[in-house]
Design an enzyme around this catalytic site. Structure first.
Site, PDB file in Angstrom:
ATOM      1  CB  ALA A 179      -0.919   0.025   1.214  1.00  0.00           C
ATOM      2  CG  LEU A 221       7.496  -1.764   6.990  1.00  0.00           C
ATOM      3  CD1 LEU A 221       7.089  -3.225   7.151  1.00  0.00           C
ATOM      4  CD2 LEU A 221       9.007  -1.633   7.066  1.00  0.00           C
ATOM      5  CB  CYS A 222       4.729   0.710   1.256  1.00  0.00           C
ATOM      6  SG  CYS A 222       3.980  -0.910   1.520  1.00  0.00           S
ATOM      7  CB  THR A 223       6.597   5.530   2.858  1.00  0.00           C
ATOM      8  OG1 THR A 223       5.198   5.640   2.566  1.00  0.00           O
ATOM      9  CG2 THR A 223       7.269   6.879   2.626  1.00  0.00           C
ATOM     10  CB  ALA A 282       8.531   4.011  -2.167  1.00  0.00           C
TER      11      ALA A 282
END
Length: 158
Positions: A44, A49-51, A54
């Protein structure tokens, strides 16, 4: 819950895909032939964590470009959410939307996972390198975010 997810292996042909992208375009595997691709699946946009993942890829993007790689992130987010993620994090690479999760299923990046002690169905954080001929040259399921870049440097010889 669904049956066990696909597990791809190095040397197999990468499953074809054609997805809408942030910024209003599309990306498909066939048009990427001739150069290697780093394809990463994440749960998401705009989550911690995804940020971090990324932004690690953003901060090391030139290293991938120097090696000829095109970096493509795929999540089940709608395009509008990806547009916001790209703008807020200044992401220089392509983000694609797989709301139906068909592409994630084809790559084995969708299935059962343990979230905070509950079994849920969702995106399995995964990374694939695809060579210029469309063949998988690196496959990693359940990627650990803190070690993602170091792992790619080692395995892809960057």
């Amino acid at each position: 819950m669904s049956s066990a997810p696909v597990k791809l292996a190095v040397g197999e042909d990468a499953p074809a895909f054609d997805l809408p992208t942030a910024g209003g375009g599309r990306v498909d595997l066939a048009s990427l032939r001739g150069a290697p691709v780093l394809l990463w699946f994440y749960p998401a946009a705009n989550t911690s964590l995804c940020t971090k993942q990324a932004c690690d890829l953003r901060d090391n993007h030139q290293m991938f470009l120097d090696a000829g790689y095109r970096v493509i992130g795929v999540s089940p987010d709608p395009v509008a959410e990806l547009d916001r993620f790209v703008a807020e994090q200044e992401l220089p690479y392509t983000l694609a939307s797989d709301e139906s999760h068909e592409v994630m299923e084809a790559y084995g990046a969708w299935g059962e996972k343990n979230m905070y002690g509950r079994i849920v169905e969702g995106t399995i954080r995964s990374t694939f390198a695809i060579d210029a001929e469309g063949v998988l040259s690196f496959v990693k399921y359940r990627v650990g975010t803190p070690k993602h870049i170091a792992l790619l440097q080692e395995k892809l010889g960057l």
